[in-house]
Design a protein around this motif. Sequence first.
Motif, PDB file in Angstrom:
ATOM      1  N   LYS A 490       0.824  -1.199   0.000  1.00  0.00           N
ATOM      2  CA  LYS A 490       0.000   0.000   0.000  1.00  0.00           C
ATOM      3  C   LYS A 490       0.867   1.261   0.000  1.00  0.00           C
ATOM      4  O   LYS A 490       0.503   2.300  -0.570  1.00  0.00           O
ATOM      5  N   ALA A 491       2.055   1.186   0.651  1.00  0.00           N
ATOM      6  CA  ALA A 491       2.950   2.342   0.727  1.00  0.00           C
ATOM      7  C   ALA A 491       3.608   2.658  -0.609  1.00  0.00           C
ATOM      8  O   ALA A 491       4.189   3.743  -0.764  1.00  0.00           O
ATOM      9  N   CYS A 492       3.519   1.740  -1.559  1.00  0.00           N
ATOM     10  CA  CYS A 492       4.114   2.009  -2.873  1.00  0.00           C
ATOM     11  C   CYS A 492       3.533   3.277  -3.494  1.00  0.00           C
ATOM     12  O   CYS A 492       4.225   4.032  -4.183  1.00  0.00           O
ATOM     13  N   LYS A 493       2.249   3.535  -3.278  1.00  0.00           N
ATOM     14  CA  LYS A 493       1.617   4.730  -3.827  1.00  0.00           C
ATOM     15  C   LYS A 493       2.249   5.986  -3.228  1.00  0.00           C
ATOM     16  O   LYS A 493       2.527   6.961  -3.929  1.00  0.00           O
ATOM     17  N   ARG A 494       2.477   5.966  -1.908  1.00  0.00           N
ATOM     18  CA  ARG A 494       3.007   7.141  -1.223  1.00  0.00           C
ATOM     19  C   ARG A 494       4.408   7.497  -1.683  1.00  0.00           C
ATOM     20  O   ARG A 494       4.771   8.682  -1.772  1.00  0.00           O
ATOM     21  N   TYR A 495       5.223   6.476  -2.013  1.00  0.00           N
ATOM     22  CA  TYR A 495       6.619   6.731  -2.356  1.00  0.00           C
ATOM     23  C   TYR A 495       6.891   6.628  -3.857  1.00  0.00           C
ATOM     24  O   TYR A 495       8.057   6.674  -4.268  1.00  0.00           O
ATOM     25  N   GLY A 496       5.826   6.469  -4.660  1.00  0.00           N
ATOM     26  CA  GLY A 496       6.013   6.404  -6.100  1.00  0.00           C
ATOM     27  C   GLY A 496       6.873   5.233  -6.535  1.00  0.00           C
ATOM     28  O   GLY A 496       7.656   5.330  -7.496  1.00  0.00           O
ATOM     29  N   ALA A 497       6.751   4.111  -5.821  1.00  0.00           N
ATOM     30  CA  ALA A 497       7.593   2.938  -6.085  1.00  0.00           C
ATOM     31  C   ALA A 497       6.762   1.791  -6.628  1.00  0.00           C
ATOM     32  O   ALA A 497       5.544   1.727  -6.426  1.00  0.00           O
ATOM     33  N   ALA A 498       7.425   0.875  -7.328  1.00  0.00           N
ATOM     34  CA  ALA A 498       6.778  -0.344  -7.798  1.00  0.00           C
ATOM     35  C   ALA A 498       7.034  -1.498  -6.846  1.00  0.00           C
ATOM     36  O   ALA A 498       6.184  -2.371  -6.673  1.00  0.00           O
ATOM     37  N   ILE A 499       8.217  -1.504  -6.195  1.00  0.00           N
ATOM     38  CA  ILE A 499       8.592  -2.600  -5.297  1.00  0.00           C
ATOM     39  C   ILE A 499       9.196  -2.009  -4.031  1.00  0.00           C
ATOM     40  O   ILE A 499      10.189  -1.273  -4.089  1.00  0.00           O
ATOM     41  N   LEU A 500       8.613  -2.321  -2.892  1.00  0.00           N
ATOM     42  CA  LEU A 500       9.152  -1.927  -1.599  1.00  0.00           C
ATOM     43  C   LEU A 500       9.457  -3.175  -0.782  1.00  0.00           C
ATOM     44  O   LEU A 500       8.651  -4.111  -0.748  1.00  0.00           O
ATOM     45  N   VAL A 501      10.602  -3.157  -0.109  1.00  0.00           N
ATOM     46  CA  VAL A 501      10.983  -4.274   0.755  1.00  0.00           C
ATOM     47  C   VAL A 501      11.325  -3.731   2.125  1.00  0.00           C
ATOM     48  O   VAL A 501      11.768  -2.582   2.265  1.00  0.00           O
ATOM     49  N   SER A 502      11.106  -4.553   3.142  1.00  0.00           N
ATOM     50  CA  SER A 502      11.457  -4.152   4.507  1.00  0.00           C
ATOM     51  C   SER A 502      12.952  -4.309   4.731  1.00  0.00           C
ATOM     52  O   SER A 502      13.665  -4.993   3.978  1.00  0.00           O
ATOM     53  N   GLY A 503      13.417  -3.663   5.816  1.00  0.00           N
ATOM     54  CA  GLY A 503      14.823  -3.818   6.169  1.00  0.00           C
ATOM     55  C   GLY A 503      15.163  -5.256   6.515  1.00  0.00           C
ATOM     56  O   GLY A 503      16.295  -5.708   6.301  1.00  0.00           O
ATOM     57  N   HIS A 504      14.179  -6.007   7.052  1.00  0.00           N
ATOM     58  CA  HIS A 504      14.419  -7.427   7.367  1.00  0.00           C
ATOM     59  C   HIS A 504      14.817  -8.193   6.106  1.00  0.00           C
ATOM     60  O   HIS A 504      15.677  -9.080   6.151  1.00  0.00           O
ATOM     61  N   THR A 505      14.185  -7.856   4.981  1.00  0.00           N
ATOM     62  CA  THR A 505      14.495  -8.528   3.716  1.00  0.00           C
ATOM     63  C   THR A 505      15.777  -7.972   3.111  1.00  0.00           C
ATOM     64  O   THR A 505      16.637  -8.735   2.647  1.00  0.00           O
ATOM     65  N   ALA A 506      15.910  -6.629   3.116  1.00  0.00           N
ATOM     66  CA  ALA A 506      17.061  -6.001   2.462  1.00  0.00           C
ATOM     67  C   ALA A 506      18.375  -6.476   3.053  1.00  0.00           C
ATOM     68  O   ALA A 506      19.362  -6.707   2.331  1.00  0.00           O
ATOM     69  N   ARG A 507      18.418  -6.648   4.365  1.00  0.00           N
ATOM     70  CA  ARG A 507      19.668  -7.051   5.018  1.00  0.00           C
ATOM     71  C   ARG A 507      20.049  -8.497   4.707  1.00  0.00           C
ATOM     72  O   ARG A 507      21.208  -8.877   4.896  1.00  0.00           O
ATOM     73  N   ARG A 508      19.121  -9.306   4.247  1.00  0.00           N
ATOM     74  CA  ARG A 508      19.404 -10.721   3.974  1.00  0.00           C
ATOM     75  C   ARG A 508      19.631 -11.001   2.494  1.00  0.00           C
ATOM     76  O   ARG A 508      19.850 -12.156   2.110  1.00  0.00           O
ATOM     77  N   LEU A 509      19.557  -9.976   1.662  1.00  0.00           N
ATOM     78  CA  LEU A 509      19.761 -10.178   0.222  1.00  0.00           C
ATOM     79  C   LEU A 509      21.221 -10.497  -0.068  1.00  0.00           C
ATOM     80  O   LEU A 509      22.137  -9.869   0.475  1.00  0.00           O
ATOM     81  N   LYS A 510      21.436 -11.460  -0.938  1.00  0.00           N
ATOM     82  CA  LYS A 510      22.785 -11.860  -1.329  1.00  0.00           C
ATOM     83  C   LYS A 510      23.175 -11.275  -2.680  1.00  0.00           C
ATOM     84  O   LYS A 510      24.359 -11.121  -2.983  1.00  0.00           O
ATOM     85  N   GLY A 511      22.195 -11.001  -3.529  1.00  0.00           N
ATOM     86  CA  GLY A 511      22.479 -10.446  -4.850  1.00  0.00           C
ATOM     87  C   GLY A 511      22.568  -8.925  -4.825  1.00  0.00           C
ATOM     88  O   GLY A 511      22.301  -8.271  -3.804  1.00  0.00           O
ATOM     89  N   ARG A 512      22.995  -8.335  -5.947  1.00  0.00           N
ATOM     90  CA  ARG A 512      23.099  -6.881  -6.098  1.00  0.00           C
ATOM     91  C   ARG A 512      21.908  -6.391  -6.916  1.00  0.00           C
ATOM     92  O   ARG A 512      21.652  -6.898  -8.016  1.00  0.00           O
ATOM     93  N   TYR A 513      21.195  -5.395  -6.372  1.00  0.00           N
ATOM     94  CA  TYR A 513      20.007  -4.858  -7.023  1.00  0.00           C
ATOM     95  C   TYR A 513      20.037  -3.331  -6.924  1.00  0.00           C
ATOM     96  O   TYR A 513      20.658  -2.765  -6.003  1.00  0.00           O
ATOM     97  N   PRO A 514      19.355  -2.647  -7.850  1.00  0.00           N
ATOM     98  CA  PRO A 514      19.214  -1.177  -7.721  1.00  0.00           C
ATOM     99  C   PRO A 514      18.292  -0.875  -6.536  1.00  0.00           C
ATOM    100  O   PRO A 514      17.074  -0.963  -6.645  1.00  0.00           O
ATOM    101  N   ILE A 515      18.852  -0.560  -5.377  1.00  0.00           N
ATOM    102  CA  ILE A 515      18.070  -0.418  -4.157  1.00  0.00           C
ATOM    103  C   ILE A 515      18.426   0.893  -3.468  1.00  0.00           C
ATOM    104  O   ILE A 515      19.584   1.350  -3.512  1.00  0.00           O
TER     105      ILE A 515
END
Length: 602
Positions: A490-515
Motif C-alpha cells: 500500500k505504501a508504494c503509492k506514497r513513495y512512487g515505487a513499484a517494489i518496496l521491501v522491509s529492512g528485514h528482507t534487504a539485510r538478507r539479500l545476497k544479490g546486487r540490485y538497484p536499491i
Amino acid sequence: MVPSVRPARTEDAFILRPTTDGDEDLCGHGGGNGADRTAQALGAVAAIMAQIDPPALSRTVATEAARLLDAERATLFLLDRAGSSLCAFSDADADADADADDARILHLPPGRGLAWAALAAGSIINVPQAYADLRFDPESDRKNGTFTRSVLAAPIMTRSGRLGVLEVANKACGSFGRDDEHRLSALCAAVAAALENARLFRELQNIKCYSDSVLQSMSNGVLTLDGQFCIATCNAAALRLIGRRRGDVVGAAAEQILPGGNAWVIERARRVAATRLADISMDAELCLSGRSLAVNVTVLPLVDCHTTAIGTMIVLEDITTEKRVKAMMSRYMDPRLAGQLLERDGDVLGGRSVRATMLFCDLRNSTALAEHLGAQGTVALLNEFFTLVESCLRAEGGMLDKFIGDAVLAAFGIPFPGEDDEDRAVRAAMAMAAALGQWNEARRAGGRAAVQMGIGINTDIVVAGNIGSLKRMDYTVIGAGVNLAARLEKACKRYGAAILVSGHTARRLKGRYPIRPVDAIGMPGRSDPVEVYEIIPDHVAQAFTNLDDSLAQFSRGVGFRRQGRLEDAETCFRACLSLNPADRGAAMQLEACGRARPAAGS
C-alpha cells in the motif's frame, strides 16, 4: 568280552544282508529268513523317510530300530543347535501327545555315555556288556529305571556334519552281531536323509511364511501369473484394487481379472515373458470395479533356479490419491514443491512457526477499471494479470498462497526453507514488473489502458499450516509479517515505487540490485519503526542516467529529510531529477519535503 568297534563305512549304508553266519540270536530263530529281514528293513526305511516332523520322526526311528534289531529299546539322540548337548527321543514316548514339545526325555552333557563316544569316534560301537565298558554312564539306568546289558550305537552323519546318534539296547537274545551293525548303518543313513528332508521342509515352510507375510504386508498390489497367464497369487492390496475376493481371483485367467481397457497390462506381461526384460509404466490408467485409478505398473519376469521362465509378476502402485493431492497442491505452489511435499512426512502441513519471505502484490485502481470494463471485462483483465503474476512466482519456486480480490499473496521458504528465499522473492517481483511493462505495451497497441501494480516484500517469522473449518481448509500463512508485506504494498503509492521491501528482507539479500532507502514507518505492535527500501525494476533502472550517482544522491536526501534538514534533502532530490526527470520516487520525496516545510517553520 572285548567290545566291538566297527567303522561306519559308506558302502555299508544301504546294504541289507540276510543272516548267513553265526549272528542269529541264541533263541535259534534269527529274526526270520533273509527275505523277511530285507523286507522288514525296507519297510523301516520307508516308514522313516515318510516322516518330516522331528518328534514323529524320532518316535518312528526308535520304534523301527527296536523292532528291526530285536532290541528291548532304541533311542535317537540329536545334537542341539549349539552342539553342546544330545537330546534323546525314545520309543517309550509312543503313547505321548504327538504335538508335545517335551518329547525330549534325556539330555546328555558332552563326553558322558556311549552315545557321545560313538559321535566322537564317528563309527559304530558294539558293546556286549555295558557295565564292563568305562564309557557307559549308569546314571541313565538309574534315572529311567532300566538295566542295560548290550548296546549298539552308530553316529548319524551327513556331508554337512554330524547330527546325532542312534542307540539300541538289550538284544532280545544274546549280543548284537555283524548283521545288526549293517542294519543299524542302513537305518542311520535313512535317518540322516529324513532329518535333512525335515530340515529342508522347515526351511521351505519358513521361507514361504516369510514370503507370504511380506507379500501380504505390501501396500502395493502384487499379482503373479503362471505360464498360461492365470493368476497364481494375489496379495491383499491387489484384491482391494481389483475389488474381488481371493477365491474369485486365484486360478482365473488374467484377461478375466483385468478386462477391457486394462488389456494392455496383459500384453506387457506377455512381452516380458517372451523377452525376460522388466517393463515399467508410470502414471498409467486402470479401470477396476468401475473406478478409474492412476497407477504405476511394473511387470517382472519370474524364473526358477535353472533360469527357466515360470511366469510373470505384476506390481500395481496406486497413485490416485497422490496424483489428486499433487494436482491440488500444484494449484498454489510450484509442482516441484508439491512433489517434494508429498515425499516428506505429513506433519509438514501441520502448524509451524517458520521464517519466510512474504510477497504481496496488488492491482492499482481496480475499482475504476471494473466500472469502465464491466463484469466480463474485469474478470478477463484479472485472469490475464493473475496468469502473468503466477508464472513469475512459479519460475522462482514461490508458493502462491491465495488470490484476494485483485491482490496476490505469495510466500518463499514455505513449505521448505531455502538459502535464497529473499533473493528469489525480489527476482520474482522484478520479473513481474518487467512482464507488466510488456503487457502494457500490448494493451496500448490494442487501444486499451495500461495498468499499474504495487509489490510489498517482507521477511519474518510467520505461522504456516492447514487453516480453516472442518469442511474446508487451506494451507496458508498468518502473522504480523504477512500484514507488513501488505502495508508495504500500500505504501508504494506514497513513495512512487513499484517494489518496496522491509529492512528485514534487504539485510538478507545476497544479490546486487538497484536499491535505495525511502523511509522508516511505524507498525502496530512494534516499538521500533521498520526501515523501508525501494528496489528499482531492471527495465526502469536501464533508463536512468548515472544510476549509481542517482542512488547515492537519493540516499543522502532521505537521510537529510529524516534529520529535518529539508533544504539539504531538497537539493539532493533535485539533483536526482536533473539526472533522471522520470524518477517518480525523487519527485514524491521532493513534494513531501515541501509539505513538511510549513510545519518545520511553525
